[in-house]
Scaffold this motif. Sequence first.
Motif, PDB file in Angstrom:
ATOM      1  N   LEU A 164       0.823  -1.194   0.000  1.00  0.00           N
ATOM      2  CA  LEU A 164       0.000   0.000   0.000  1.00  0.00           C
ATOM      3  C   LEU A 164       0.866   1.256   0.000  1.00  0.00           C
ATOM      4  O   LEU A 164       0.579   2.229  -0.708  1.00  0.00           O
ATOM      5  N   ILE A 165       1.923   1.250   0.788  1.00  0.00           N
ATOM      6  CA  ILE A 165       2.827   2.398   0.838  1.00  0.00           C
ATOM      7  C   ILE A 165       3.417   2.689  -0.528  1.00  0.00           C
ATOM      8  O   ILE A 165       3.504   3.846  -0.967  1.00  0.00           O
ATOM      9  N   LEU A 166       3.801   1.650  -1.225  1.00  0.00           N
ATOM     10  CA  LEU A 166       4.363   1.823  -2.564  1.00  0.00           C
ATOM     11  C   LEU A 166       3.338   2.467  -3.500  1.00  0.00           C
ATOM     12  O   LEU A 166       3.636   3.421  -4.217  1.00  0.00           O
ATOM     13  N   GLY A 167       2.106   1.946  -3.489  1.00  0.00           N
ATOM     14  CA  GLY A 167       1.064   2.508  -4.336  1.00  0.00           C
ATOM     15  C   GLY A 167       0.741   3.939  -3.965  1.00  0.00           C
ATOM     16  O   GLY A 167       0.580   4.801  -4.834  1.00  0.00           O
ATOM     17  N   ALA A 168       0.662   4.230  -2.665  1.00  0.00           N
ATOM     18  CA  ALA A 168       0.349   5.583  -2.216  1.00  0.00           C
ATOM     19  C   ALA A 168       1.438   6.562  -2.610  1.00  0.00           C
ATOM     20  O   ALA A 168       1.166   7.709  -2.987  1.00  0.00           O
ATOM     21  N   ALA A 169       2.684   6.136  -2.518  1.00  0.00           N
ATOM     22  CA  ALA A 169       3.799   7.005  -2.907  1.00  0.00           C
ATOM     23  C   ALA A 169       3.752   7.330  -4.396  1.00  0.00           C
ATOM     24  O   ALA A 169       4.047   8.464  -4.810  1.00  0.00           O
ATOM     25  N   MET A 170       3.364   6.360  -5.216  1.00  0.00           N
ATOM     26  CA  MET A 170       3.254   6.603  -6.647  1.00  0.00           C
ATOM     27  C   MET A 170       2.118   7.583  -6.946  1.00  0.00           C
ATOM     28  O   MET A 170       2.262   8.490  -7.774  1.00  0.00           O
ATOM     29  N   VAL A 171       0.982   7.406  -6.276  1.00  0.00           N
ATOM     30  CA  VAL A 171      -0.142   8.332  -6.453  1.00  0.00           C
ATOM     31  C   VAL A 171       0.278   9.741  -6.051  1.00  0.00           C
ATOM     32  O   VAL A 171      -0.025  10.724  -6.739  1.00  0.00           O
ATOM     33  N   SER A 172       0.984   9.853  -4.938  1.00  0.00           N
ATOM     34  CA  SER A 172       1.464  11.140  -4.458  1.00  0.00           C
ATOM     35  C   SER A 172       2.377  11.818  -5.486  1.00  0.00           C
ATOM     36  O   SER A 172       2.224  13.002  -5.790  1.00  0.00           O
ATOM     37  N   ALA A 173       3.309  11.041  -6.036  1.00  0.00           N
ATOM     38  CA  ALA A 173       4.242  11.603  -7.013  1.00  0.00           C
ATOM     39  C   ALA A 173       3.526  12.046  -8.282  1.00  0.00           C
ATOM     40  O   ALA A 173       3.813  13.115  -8.838  1.00  0.00           O
ATOM     41  N   GLN A 174       2.576  11.249  -8.741  1.00  0.00           N
ATOM     42  CA  GLN A 174       1.867  11.560  -9.983  1.00  0.00           C
ATOM     43  C   GLN A 174       0.951  12.768  -9.841  1.00  0.00           C
ATOM     44  O   GLN A 174       0.735  13.503 -10.804  1.00  0.00           O
ATOM     45  N   SER A 175       0.405  12.977  -8.649  1.00  0.00           N
ATOM     46  CA  SER A 175      -0.538  14.083  -8.446  1.00  0.00           C
ATOM     47  C   SER A 175       0.101  15.284  -7.756  1.00  0.00           C
ATOM     48  O   SER A 175      -0.584  16.275  -7.481  1.00  0.00           O
ATOM     49  N   ASP A 176       1.403  15.208  -7.469  1.00  0.00           N
ATOM     50  CA  ASP A 176       2.146  16.301  -6.838  1.00  0.00           C
ATOM     51  C   ASP A 176       1.523  16.692  -5.489  1.00  0.00           C
ATOM     52  O   ASP A 176       1.321  17.865  -5.192  1.00  0.00           O
ATOM     53  N   VAL A 177       1.232  15.670  -4.682  1.00  0.00           N
ATOM     54  CA  VAL A 177       0.668  15.881  -3.346  1.00  0.00           C
ATOM     55  C   VAL A 177       1.655  15.338  -2.324  1.00  0.00           C
ATOM     56  O   VAL A 177       2.170  14.228  -2.484  1.00  0.00           O
ATOM     57  N   PRO A 178       1.959  16.087  -1.265  1.00  0.00           N
ATOM     58  CA  PRO A 178       2.872  15.581  -0.231  1.00  0.00           C
ATOM     59  C   PRO A 178       2.398  14.246   0.329  1.00  0.00           C
ATOM     60  O   PRO A 178       1.197  13.963   0.389  1.00  0.00           O
ATOM     61  N   PHE A 179       3.372  13.453   0.793  1.00  0.00           N
ATOM     62  CA  PHE A 179       3.105  12.078   1.216  1.00  0.00           C
ATOM     63  C   PHE A 179       3.779  11.807   2.544  1.00  0.00           C
ATOM     64  O   PHE A 179       4.881  12.294   2.816  1.00  0.00           O
ATOM     65  N   ARG A 180       3.111  11.054   3.403  1.00  0.00           N
ATOM     66  CA  ARG A 180       3.741  10.623   4.655  1.00  0.00           C
ATOM     67  C   ARG A 180       3.225   9.236   5.031  1.00  0.00           C
ATOM     68  O   ARG A 180       2.241   8.737   4.483  1.00  0.00           O
ATOM     69  N   ILE A 181       3.883   8.631   5.999  1.00  0.00           N
ATOM     70  CA  ILE A 181       3.533   7.306   6.503  1.00  0.00           C
ATOM     71  C   ILE A 181       3.191   7.441   7.978  1.00  0.00           C
ATOM     72  O   ILE A 181       3.880   8.134   8.732  1.00  0.00           O
ATOM     73  N   ALA A 182       2.104   6.791   8.376  1.00  0.00           N
ATOM     74  CA  ALA A 182       1.679   6.871   9.773  1.00  0.00           C
ATOM     75  C   ALA A 182       1.381   5.487  10.316  1.00  0.00           C
ATOM     76  O   ALA A 182       0.874   4.615   9.609  1.00  0.00           O
ATOM     77  N   SER A 183       1.701   5.297  11.581  1.00  0.00           N
ATOM     78  CA  SER A 183       1.370   4.061  12.284  1.00  0.00           C
ATOM     79  C   SER A 183       0.664   4.451  13.578  1.00  0.00           C
ATOM     80  O   SER A 183       1.024   5.456  14.209  1.00  0.00           O
ATOM     81  N   PHE A 184      -0.349   3.672  13.955  1.00  0.00           N
ATOM     82  CA  PHE A 184      -1.159   4.024  15.115  1.00  0.00           C
ATOM     83  C   PHE A 184      -1.306   2.833  16.063  1.00  0.00           C
ATOM     84  O   PHE A 184      -1.401   1.689  15.617  1.00  0.00           O
ATOM     85  N   ALA A 185      -1.351   3.133  17.359  1.00  0.00           N
ATOM     86  CA  ALA A 185      -1.580   2.082  18.347  1.00  0.00           C
ATOM     87  C   ALA A 185      -2.031   2.710  19.652  1.00  0.00           C
ATOM     88  O   ALA A 185      -1.436   3.682  20.122  1.00  0.00           O
TER      89      ALA A 185
END
Length: 305
Positions: A164-185
């Motif tokens: 999912l992270i890989l896909g999200a990073a590609m979407v971010s790059a293609q749409s020029d939107v900042p990207f980050r990764i989050a983990s919750f607990a």
Amino acid sequence: MSIVVGIAPGQDNRAAVELGIVLARTYGHRIVATAINSAAFPMAPVHFEGQYEKKYRKIAEAALDEARALIPGDIESEVVLHTARSSRRGLLEMCETADAYRLVIGPSADGEPGRIGLGSVSNGLLHSARLPVALAPADFRAPEGARLERITAAYSGSTTSANLILGAAMVSAQSDVPFRIASFAPRSRVVATAGVGFDMESSVVDEWTKVVRRDTDRILCSIDQLDIKPGETDVVVGTGRDWAAALTAVEWKHPELMMLGSSGLGALKRVSLGSHAMRILQNSPVPIVVVPRRAKADYIRQQTV
């Protein structure tokens, strides 16, 4: 391509339409606002059929008129009343017909304000759609002319969330939107009862942040198209006394969305209340894009070719 927005006749659809507008503007796609006329297949005596369908169609057309009025002039759009045996099937048919990039669904009628509420239609779509499904929280609104401010990918350490992270990073790059990764607990009840001090808790969070960064650097830095260097991706970890507190412990932009893999959702009718993904979905303060299990392989392949 298009952003298909599901319009529920007789309900408040503004949250779904507003999210659809943001996605359409961000990704450069048109909106296809779609209401499904399933009244042509009523479980009712024949002499009631014509009357029932006529009334339902009128309600659906009114909902589409309301959606049309909300869509600004800078977004190419159309509204469609599609006849199908069920709302779920009809929306999937329209996604195929309209070459949908995203399917947007609003909250259930009894959804809690500011939170995502799953109804029978969205429940079914998460397991049958072959494309990512965007879920709008109740009362979602976006500023005029808004684009996505950021895309956050939820990471749990699993293979699913790595893809999912890989896909999200590609979407971010293609749409020029900042990207980050989050983990919750949420904090463990045992740890809370034991009275672990703030310093120790902070050290655990810091260590987990390092693990997440190490893992995601390995995933993202190996893809030449992304041009991401080690340590460059923003990584945050949210903790709190419960899931709601964990998700609000990190900063969110507006509008922002979170991408979530669905393999952890299980069969929703039998989902455990302890499900990591389900807890995130139920407590997210921002819209969520769920990548269904059946969609994952196709989606990841599209982003990496």
